[in-house]
Scaffold this motif. Structure first.
Motif, PDB file in Angstrom:
ATOM      1  N   ALA A 176       0.862  -1.198   0.000  1.00  0.00           N
ATOM      2  CA  ALA A 176       0.000   0.000   0.000  1.00  0.00           C
ATOM      3  C   ALA A 176       0.885   1.229   0.000  1.00  0.00           C
ATOM      4  N   HIS A 177       0.422   2.278  -0.667  1.00  0.00           N
ATOM      5  CA  HIS A 177       1.113   3.569  -0.587  1.00  0.00           C
ATOM      6  C   HIS A 177       0.123   4.670  -0.184  1.00  0.00           C
ATOM      7  N   CYS A 178      -0.768   5.039  -1.125  1.00  0.00           N
ATOM      8  CA  CYS A 178      -1.617   6.217  -0.876  1.00  0.00           C
ATOM      9  C   CYS A 178      -2.732   5.953   0.135  1.00  0.00           C
ATOM     10  N   ARG A 179      -3.208   4.725   0.231  1.00  0.00           N
ATOM     11  CA  ARG A 179      -4.294   4.307   1.119  1.00  0.00           C
ATOM     12  C   ARG A 179      -5.602   5.025   0.799  1.00  0.00           C
TER      13      ARG A 179
ATOM     14  N   GLY B 247      -7.092   4.791  -2.679  1.00  0.00           N
ATOM     15  CA  GLY B 247      -7.647   4.350  -3.956  1.00  0.00           C
ATOM     16  C   GLY B 247      -7.016   4.967  -5.178  1.00  0.00           C
ATOM     17  N   GLU B 248      -5.948   5.743  -5.011  1.00  0.00           N
ATOM     18  CA  GLU B 248      -5.408   6.478  -6.153  1.00  0.00           C
ATOM     19  C   GLU B 248      -4.240   5.770  -6.852  1.00  0.00           C
ATOM     20  N   CYS B 249      -3.295   5.236  -6.056  1.00  0.00           N
ATOM     21  CA  CYS B 249      -2.037   4.788  -6.669  1.00  0.00           C
ATOM     22  C   CYS B 249      -2.123   3.396  -7.276  1.00  0.00           C
ATOM     23  N   GLY B 250      -3.052   2.560  -6.840  1.00  0.00           N
ATOM     24  CA  GLY B 250      -3.180   1.208  -7.374  1.00  0.00           C
ATOM     25  C   GLY B 250      -2.191   0.220  -6.785  1.00  0.00           C
ATOM     26  N   TRP B 251      -1.379   0.645  -5.838  1.00  0.00           N
ATOM     27  CA  TRP B 251      -0.306  -0.218  -5.327  1.00  0.00           C
ATOM     28  C   TRP B 251      -0.864  -1.436  -4.591  1.00  0.00           C
ATOM     29  N   CYS B 252      -2.043  -1.300  -3.978  1.00  0.00           N
ATOM     30  CA  CYS B 252      -2.602  -2.410  -3.189  1.00  0.00           C
ATOM     31  C   CYS B 252      -3.416  -3.394  -4.035  1.00  0.00           C
TER      32      CYS B 252
ATOM     33  N   HIS C 298      -9.159  -2.604  -4.812  1.00  0.00           N
ATOM     34  CA  HIS C 298      -8.178  -1.880  -4.017  1.00  0.00           C
ATOM     35  C   HIS C 298      -8.550  -2.090  -2.544  1.00  0.00           C
TER      36      HIS C 298
ATOM     37  N   CYS D 295      -7.429  -0.999   0.095  1.00  0.00           N
ATOM     38  CA  CYS D 295      -7.341   0.180   0.965  1.00  0.00           C
ATOM     39  C   CYS D 295      -8.672   0.904   1.070  1.00  0.00           C
TER      40      CYS D 295
HETATM   41  S1  FES Z   1      -2.796   1.995  -1.557  1.00  0.00           S
HETATM   42 FE1  FES Z   1      -3.041   3.296  -3.259  1.00  0.00          FE
HETATM   43  S2  FES Z   1      -4.795   2.464  -4.244  1.00  0.00           S
HETATM   44 FE2  FES Z   1      -4.666   1.319  -2.419  1.00  0.00          FE
END
Ligand code: FES
Length: 406
Positions: A349-352, A354-359, A388, A390
């Motif tokens: 997770a990065h942005c937490r 819903g924006e970055c897509g990392w999760c 996502h 997050c």
């Molecule tokens: S942590 Fe960035 S979209 Fe879920």
């Protein structure tokens, strides 16, 4: 030369290039290619976008009773020789282990990009009542603490091709930190924009970085404190004092905005967005001139009008990660990411928000609820069943496939 009509191009013409390419491959020497890291573009890419950065706390500044700035430097002993450069407004995703929980939290860089080139990042952290990560950092980080952070991330940055030359910054609470970075960046001559910062606080005592902001004021930067609960008559004192009482309304924005185009950048708590977004709507600005910093977790999904009725309070989530399978219990009003972290699962997770897509994780079975306002999934995610975690909440027992955090 006549312009080609793109609509009449035959995509299969691309295959005509294949024989030429094949001939070049066959004519190439059989010697092994040099190591990928010896190529200058790869070196630059690694310097700007490292997968991870190992840093140490070098200095701690007490900003107020509940706010500290942590200065971080590269930790060569763990493999980071220098810090990645960034654009004002970006954040670092900080890895934390609290008890048996492994998690990340995003914090905006409050220092300037130029300070990163000089080898330092600053993160300014405010105590949150009942908060977990920020309070852990404030109470446990000391000079010398080893910290792992991501590369600089996020798109809350000034982009001259999209944004107007004048930015009205709307900040609330700890949302002031990216604006400190932007103001410094403008003062350093690294961003060619003008920033008029409307900084919302309850009282003057809560408003941080006042001396620094005052020192930076000039033709390209102006600070306006907007105080909702202040009772003193002239509350900021000193020359050039400028403060307003009340809230950041459309009328207040108009009072300080230029006659021509301007962008509005907002960063603050959800309650500020809920109020200021309605005010901004009446200004009739083009959509591209309104920018929000998105990070901030989503809580309490049941308040949404489209949240289903009669959702059970708890479900089981079977998590497949790195070849293992584990079943955990999850509350329906807690994000799936938070439930994974509480169970000690190191999910990415990065942005937490819903924006970055990392999760990004695959929903093998079950149903989830994702509020529309934070649903940043792409068409392919819907088609192939990705969520996502997050900002998704269980509506049934689930089976999900999660990539391990790096
Ligand atoms: S942590 Fe960035 S979209 Fe879920």
């Amino acid at each position: 030369m006549a312009k080609p009509n793109l609509r009449k191009l035959n995509p299969m013409d691309f295959t005509k290039m294949n024989p030429t390419r094949q001939a070049k491959i066959e004519a190439a020497p059989a010697a092994a290619l040099p190591d990928a890291d010896s190529y200058k573009p790869n070196q630059l890419a690694n310097a700007l976008h490292p997968e991870v950065q190992y840093v140490k706390v070098a200095q701690i500044d007490e900003i107020s009773a509940d706010v500290k700035t942590f200065w971080l430097e590269a930790d060569p002993a763990r493999g980071t020789q220098s810090l990645a450069w960034f654009s004002a407004g970006q954040y670092l995703s900080v890895t934390l282990e609290i008890g048996n929980m492994k998690m990340t939290r995003p914090y905006s860089l409050s220092s300037s990009p130029r300070e990163a080139l000089a080898g330092r990042y600053a993160l300014t952290v405010k105590r949150v009542e009942g908060g977990l990560a920020s309070n852990f950092i404030l109470d446990s980080w000391t000079v010398g603490t080893e910290v792992t952070v991501s590369a600089p991330l996020g798109v809350f940055t000034y982009e001259p091709l999209r944004d107007a030359k004048v930015i009205i910054g709307v900040a609330g609470g700890s949302g002031i930190t990216p604006f400190r970075s932007l103001a410094k960046s403008i003062a350093d001559g690294d961003e060619d924009a003008q920033l008029i910062l409307l900084y919302g606080s309850r009282t003057m005592e809560e408003a941080i970085f006042q001396e620094e902001f005052k020192a930076m004021e000039g033709p390209k930067f102006k600070l306006v404190n907007v105080l909702s609960d202040e009772t003193a008559e002239c509350c900021c004192g000193g020359e050039g004092c400028c403060c307003e009482k009340g809230f950041i309304t459309a009328d207040l924005i108009k009072k300080y905005a230029p006659a021509g185009d301007y962008s509005i950048f907002l960063c603050g708590p959800q309650a500020m967005y809920d109020f200021v977004d309605k005010e901004i709507a009446s200004l009739g600005l083009r959509k591209k001139f309104i920018r929000h910093e998105l990070f901030g977790e989503y809580f309490n999904p049941a308040k949404e009008a489209d949240y289903p009725a009669d959702v059970a309070p708890q479900f089981e989530i079977t998590v497949r990660i790195a070849g293992h399978e584990q079943t955990i219990t999850a509350s329906s009003d807690v994000s799936i990411l938070r439930s994974l972290e509480a169970a000690g699962i190191a999910a990415p997770a990065h942005c937490r928000s819903g924006e970055c897509g990392w999760c990004h994780s695959r929903l093998v079975s079950g149903d989830v609820y994702t509020p529309k306002s934070v649903d940043g999934r792409r068409e392919a995610d819907y088609i192939y069943g990705y969520i996502h975690p997050c900002c998704s909440f269980p509506l049934s027992n689930l089976v999900i496939e999660v990539s391990p955090a790096k």
